[in-house]
Scaffold this active site. Structure first.
Site, PDB file in Angstrom:
ATOM      1  N   SER A  87       1.008  -1.279  -0.100  1.00 50.39           N
ATOM      2  CA  SER A  87       0.067   0.002  -0.055  1.00 50.39           C
ATOM      3  C   SER A  87       0.917   1.201   0.080  1.00 50.39           C
ATOM      4  O   SER A  87       1.911   1.494   1.012  1.00 50.39           O
ATOM      5  CB  SER A  87      -0.904   0.057   1.273  1.00 50.39           C
ATOM      6  N   VAL A 144       7.505   2.154   4.134  1.00 50.39           N
ATOM      7  CA  VAL A 144       8.242   1.751   3.133  1.00 50.39           C
ATOM      8  C   VAL A 144       7.846   1.580   1.811  1.00 50.39           C
ATOM      9  O   VAL A 144       8.729   1.751   0.956  1.00 50.39           O
ATOM     10  CB  VAL A 144       8.608   0.221   3.701  1.00 50.39           C
ATOM     11  N   CYS A 145       6.630   1.408   1.481  1.00 51.79           N
ATOM     12  CA  CYS A 145       6.264   1.427   0.047  1.00 51.79           C
ATOM     13  C   CYS A 145       6.096   2.889  -0.551  1.00 51.79           C
ATOM     14  O   CYS A 145       6.555   2.925  -1.575  1.00 51.79           O
ATOM     15  CB  CYS A 145       4.475   1.097   0.200  1.00 51.79           C
ATOM     16  N   ASP A 146       5.988   3.909   0.358  1.00 48.94           N
ATOM     17  CA  ASP A 146       6.191   5.342  -0.088  1.00 48.94           C
ATOM     18  C   ASP A 146       7.646   5.661  -0.575  1.00 48.94           C
ATOM     19  O   ASP A 146       7.781   6.105  -1.616  1.00 48.94           O
ATOM     20  CB  ASP A 146       5.745   6.245   1.255  1.00 48.94           C
TER      21      ASP A 146
END
Length: 179
Positions: A68, A73-75
């Site tokens: 997501s 971490v995805c960001d």
């Protein structure tokens, strides 16, 4: 393995293939390896149009898979590839998540991310099932990186063991440069 259909009884499951905050999770689909043919998929782009593997072009492609965009971490992963892709002529980066296309578009606009292409696997989980990244328990994608060459052969595959950990960016970028 079914392609483009919802999880069937014959879907391959890999129990404990990933963890989320240390808790074992089951991934649906095969564990792809270097040299495998890149499987087809059916996802949705930010304008709600369907996208298949053939629609991603014939350049070297990095498929950056995240659970997501609204998590740290995805960001960071998506922003990192957004910065790196401009240094890689002939390489395209696609971020794939189960986030809705509207949420992906909003996130990109909020952070000025415009060098990576966003693809959503929310509808059929086709990418997740065919690339072995669908977390069965949560119906989101596990963190992974795939580098696919011009002939649609996988040149790098990383399934990040702990969903909250970063992938090996350097290995993925090196594979993209050498493909």
């Amino acid at each position: 393995m079914k392609v483009f259909e919802g999880m069937g009884d014959d879907a391959m499951e890999r129990t404990g293939a990933t963890t989320l905050q240390g808790k074992p999770m089951t991934l649906v689909g095969p564990e792809l390896k270097v040299g495998d043919a890149a499987p087809d998929f059916a996802v949705t782009d930010s304008s709600m149009k369907p996208v298949k593997l053939e629609d991603t072009g014939h350049n070297v492609r990095i498929f950056s898979v995240v659970p997501s965009l609204d998590t740290p971490v995805c960001d960071a992963q998506t922003k990192r590839f957004n910065e790196e892709v401009v240094k890689l002529p002939g390489v395209e980066v696609f971020t794939i998540s189960a986030d809705l296309p509207f949420a992906q578009k909003r996130w990109c606009g909020a952070f000025g991310v415009d060098n990576v292409k966003m693809l959503s696997d929310y509808k059929d989980s086709s990418f997740g099932e065919n690339y072995g990244t669908l977390i069965k328990d949560l119906r989101i994608l596990s963190r992974a990186i795939f580098v696919v060459d011009k002939e649609n052969t996988i040149r790098h595959a990383e399934y990040v063991k702990e969903v909250a950990d970063h992938p090996n960016y350097e290995a993925a970028l090196a594979a993209a440069k050498s493909s």
